[in-house]
Design a protein around this motif. Structure first.
Motif, short mmCIF file in Angstrom:
data_model
loop_
_atom_site.label_atom_id
_atom_site.label_comp_id
_atom_site.label_asym_id
_atom_site.label_seq_id
_atom_site.Cartn_x
_atom_site.Cartn_y
_atom_site.Cartn_z
N THR A 1 0.85 -1.17 0.00
CA THR A 1 0.00 0.00 0.00
C THR A 1 0.90 1.23 0.00
N VAL A 2 0.34 2.35 -0.41
CA VAL A 2 1.04 3.63 -0.42
C VAL A 2 0.30 4.53 0.55
N LYS A 3 1.04 5.11 1.50
CA LYS A 3 0.43 6.00 2.50
C LYS A 3 1.42 7.08 2.93
N ARG A 4 0.87 8.15 3.53
CA ARG A 4 1.70 9.24 4.06
C ARG A 4 1.91 9.02 5.56
N TYR A 5 3.15 9.24 5.99
CA TYR A 5 3.50 9.06 7.41
C TYR A 5 3.28 10.36 8.18
N GLN A 6 2.77 10.21 9.41
CA GLN A 6 2.64 11.33 10.36
C GLN A 6 3.04 10.83 11.74
N LYS A 7 3.48 11.73 12.61
CA LYS A 7 3.78 11.31 13.97
C LYS A 7 2.81 11.97 14.95
N MET A 8 2.88 11.49 16.18
CA MET A 8 2.07 12.00 17.30
C MET A 8 0.59 11.77 17.09
N PRO A 9 0.11 10.59 17.06
CA PRO A 9 0.83 9.34 17.18
C PRO A 9 1.41 8.90 15.83
N SER A 10 2.38 8.02 15.89
CA SER A 10 3.05 7.52 14.70
C SER A 10 2.07 6.68 13.89
N ARG A 11 1.77 7.12 12.64
CA ARG A 11 0.70 6.49 11.86
C ARG A 11 0.92 6.73 10.38
N PHE A 12 0.20 5.94 9.59
CA PHE A 12 0.14 6.14 8.14
C PHE A 12 -1.28 6.51 7.79
N GLU A 13 -1.41 7.49 6.91
CA GLU A 13 -2.74 8.00 6.60
C GLU A 13 -2.98 8.06 5.10
N PRO A 14 -4.24 7.89 4.72
CA PRO A 14 -4.61 8.11 3.32
C PRO A 14 -4.67 9.61 3.06
N VAL A 15 -4.58 10.02 1.82
CA VAL A 15 -4.76 11.42 1.43
C VAL A 15 -5.78 11.38 0.30
N SER A 16 -7.05 11.28 0.71
CA SER A 16 -8.10 10.97 -0.23
C SER A 16 -9.36 11.76 0.05
N ASP A 17 -10.16 11.94 -0.99
CA ASP A 17 -11.48 12.53 -0.78
C ASP A 17 -12.53 11.45 -0.53
N ASN A 18 -12.10 10.19 -0.46
CA ASN A 18 -12.99 9.08 -0.16
C ASN A 18 -12.93 8.81 1.35
N PRO A 19 -14.01 9.09 2.10
CA PRO A 19 -13.99 8.94 3.55
C PRO A 19 -13.91 7.49 4.05
N GLU A 20 -14.03 6.52 3.16
CA GLU A 20 -13.96 5.11 3.58
C GLU A 20 -12.54 4.71 3.97
N HIS A 21 -11.53 5.42 3.51
CA HIS A 21 -10.14 5.06 3.82
C HIS A 21 -9.77 5.59 5.19
N ARG A 22 -9.11 4.74 5.97
CA ARG A 22 -8.75 5.08 7.35
C ARG A 22 -7.24 4.99 7.55
N GLU A 23 -6.76 5.79 8.48
CA GLU A 23 -5.35 5.70 8.85
C GLU A 23 -5.14 4.49 9.75
N PHE A 24 -3.87 4.09 9.91
CA PHE A 24 -3.56 3.03 10.86
C PHE A 24 -2.29 3.38 11.60
#
Length: 193
Positions: free
Chosen positions: A150-173
């Motif tokens: 999968t392709v995702k963007r990383y963010q910290k605090m908390p450390s997670r990967f997130e979608p960058v989408s206009d589709n609300p069905e996609h969730r970060e983990f």
């Protein structure tokens, strides 16, 4: 990510300046028909390294020397959505700026809409497997234990990967929720040329 692609505007301007028709350009650089030139200029066809060099040389576009290009393999398909089995198959080669990625860089086509604000479904990305240190706001190609990618963007605090989408069905983990390895950082993106 740098936004360097085959410079369609420079090609159009040079064609106009030198009064070169699409038919004449196609003949001069070995394309089968003028429609191939139109597709290159509209973004409906991917530009091969040899074609880019021939077009730039024929039209006298000096940016080739200022921004040299190189060829990297397109090795398959990656998901921008749920984890999906990676499809590994040689799909040819693409032209990228010479200094945009390390020597082991490769490209993959992206399937899905979880990153569609950055990377369209069907677009492609360049991955640098030598750049795996996580940095906030950067995009990564990830692979899980079942060989899904999968392709995702990383963010910290908390450390997670997130979608960058206009589709609300996609969730970060959260990083701690999934067993994965970082294949590499996405260092460049392009759309079908």
């Amino acid at each position: 990510m740098p936004d360097f692609t085959f410079d369609r505007e420079a090609v159009r301007a040079a064609m106009k300046q030198h009064r070169v028709t699409a038919e004449a350009l196609a003949d001069a650089v070995g394309l089968t028909h003028a429609s191939a030139v139109y597709k290159l200029l509209s973004g409906d066809r991917r530009v091969k390294v040899e074609e880019a060099r021939a077009i730039y040389e024929h039209l006298g576009i000096v940016e080739v020397e200022q921004h040299p290009i190189r060829s990297i393999p397109v090795i398959g398909l990656a998901a921008a959505g749920q984890w999906r089995e990676a499809v590994e198959m040689p799909l040819g080669r693409i032209a990228i700026p010479y200094n945009v990625a390390g020597p082991r860089a490769f490209a993959v086509e992206v399937a899905g809409d979880s990153m569609n604000k950055l990377i369209p479904d069907g677009g492609w990305i360049v991955v640098d497997p030598d750049d795996i240190v996580l940095a906030p706001g950067k995009v990564y190609l990830l692979q899980n234990g079942e060989m899904g990618t999968t392709v995702k963007r990383y963010q910290k605090m908390p450390s997670r990967f997130e979608p960058v989408s206009d589709n609300p069905e996609h969730r970060e983990f959260l990083v701690s929720e999934v067993d994965f390895v970082i294949v590499g950082r996405v260092v460049w993106k392009g759309e079908t040329l």
